[in-house]
Design an enzyme around this catalytic site. Structure first.
Site, PDB file in Angstrom:
ATOM      1  CE  LYS A 113      -4.454  -1.499   1.749  1.00 19.99           C
ATOM      2  NZ  LYS A 113      -5.566  -1.215   2.644  1.00 19.99           N
ATOM      3  CE  LYS A 195      -6.092  -8.155  -1.814  1.00 12.90           C
ATOM      4  NZ  LYS A 195      -6.287  -7.700  -0.442  1.00 12.90           N
ATOM      5  CE  LYS A 198     -13.769  -3.671   0.309  1.00 12.80           C
ATOM      6  NZ  LYS A 198     -12.696  -3.489   1.280  1.00 12.80           N
TER       7      LYS A 198
END
Ligand code: AMP
Ligand code: TRP
Length: 331
Positions: A113, A195, A198
């Site tokens: 991230k 992966k 969303k």
């Protein structure tokens, strides 16, 4: 046995969240070993990266409606919003003071991230796993149903619990992750080595549970596969087809082996058509239920009851923890 899990309201939940987490919550809620099952909306986790205020509120409400639409029964599962139970943040701080920067910097989700942040990396993004550990340890949960991407955070939670227990005498139950055999990692439809997420910038990469059914079908039919032309489960060499087999297996409760046999003479178009229809069949009733619930009073009623119950458990526990550490005056 007490169970707890949470999902971030950082967008509409995907087929990955559903198959890796929510579908299992629905199964587990009927276990006869269950004493308590808490499922929450991890809004405090969502703000580790910037969130638009209106979107965040909308996503919180939508996630509650989706939990219910997917079949969570508020008689069996207490649903609440993380930020409405202040003890999560209180224990989160305590655990930050018992964790080491090095162990947080090693978390792969943090490393991933961090790379994607353009406007600076928040301190919260690094300390996020201490808050996640607090979410779990606060309730003495035994089992935490999650997808495989959360395994490392669960290991850290266990380490923090063991460390705290040896410093301050037995305080926390050391929890176990519950990771489903199939569906624990659903992959992106445009890059099946990544992966399904969303927060992917390309909406073709994921299926949102609220996508229009025709869009769902289209996304599956255009999922990236390979040019071999035969349906076989082989994650290494055929990640796209393997992902579709996993999805099909989860939504139809059929083993991968049986599916391989059934489609051994089929071309990809036929196979994809069937996967698309199977997913559509699973999502259609969820969407209908969602539309019934989203503007009903039920959402607030469920959240009020969940908040009160969670605060009752959490406040008792945090008082004990403060006493063990010697914070404030003895209560
Ligand atoms: P998050 O959206 O990161 O809050 O994740 C909520 C839950 O869904 C966690 O238990 C995750 O492990 C699970 N999850 C997220 N993405 C996937 C995926 N692509 N496949 C399976 N499970 C997932
Ligand atoms: N970190 C989890 C995720 O991103 C969400 C989460 C927060 C969670 N706290 C939790 C999951 C506690 C299980 C238990 O997917």
């Amino acid at each position: 046995m007490r169970l707890i899990s949470g999902i971030q309201p950082s967008g509409n939940i995907t087929l990955g969240n559903y198959l890796g987490a929510v579908k299992n919550f629905v199964k587990l809620q009927n276990s006869d070993k269950l004493t308590d099952f808490l499922v929450f909306i991890a809004d405090l986790h969502a703000i580790t990266v910037p969130q638009d205020k209106t979107e965040l509120r909308k996503n919180i409400k939508s996630l509650v409606a989706l939990y219910l639409a997917c079949g969570l029964d508020p008689e069996k599962v207490k649903i609440f919003i993380q930020s409405e139970v202040p003890a999560h943040t209180m224990l989160g701080w305590v655990l930050q003071c018992n964790g080491y920067i090095g162990e947080l910097e090693r978390m792969t989700q943090y490393k991933d991230k961090k790379e994607r942040q353009v406007a600076g990396v928040s301190v919260g993004l690094l300390t996020y796993p201490s808050l996640m550990a607090a979410d779990i340890l606060l309730y003495d949960a035994n089992l935490v149903p999650v997808g495989v991407d959360q395994k490392q955070h669960l290991e850290l939670t266990r380490d923090l619990a063991i460390r705290f227990n040896s410093r301050y005498q037995d305080t926390f139950v050391v929890p176990e992750p519950y990771i489903p055999e199939a569906g624990a990692k659903i992959m992106s439809l445009i890059d099946p080595t990544k992966k399904m997420s969303k927060s992917d910038p390309n909406p073709k990469a994921y299926i949102s549970l609220l996508d229009d059914i025709n869009v769902v079908k289209k996304k599956i039919k255009s999922a990236v596969t390979d040019s071999d032309g035969f349906v076989k489960y082989d994650v290494e060499n055929k990640p796209g087809i393997s992902n579709l087999l996993t999805i099909m297996s989860c939504v139809t409760n059929t083993s991968i082996k049986e599916l391989e046999e059934k489609y051994k003479d089929s071309n990809y178009a036929t196979f994809k058509e069937d996967v698309a229809n199977a997913v559509a069949l699973e999502l259609t009733p969820i969407q209908a239920k969602y539309n019934e619930i989203i503007n009903s009073k039920m959402i607030d009623e469920v959240l009020d009851a969940g908040r009160d119950y969670a605060n009752y458990l959490a406040n008792k526990k945090i008082a004990k923890i403060y006493n063990k550490i010697g914070l404030g005056r003895k209560r």
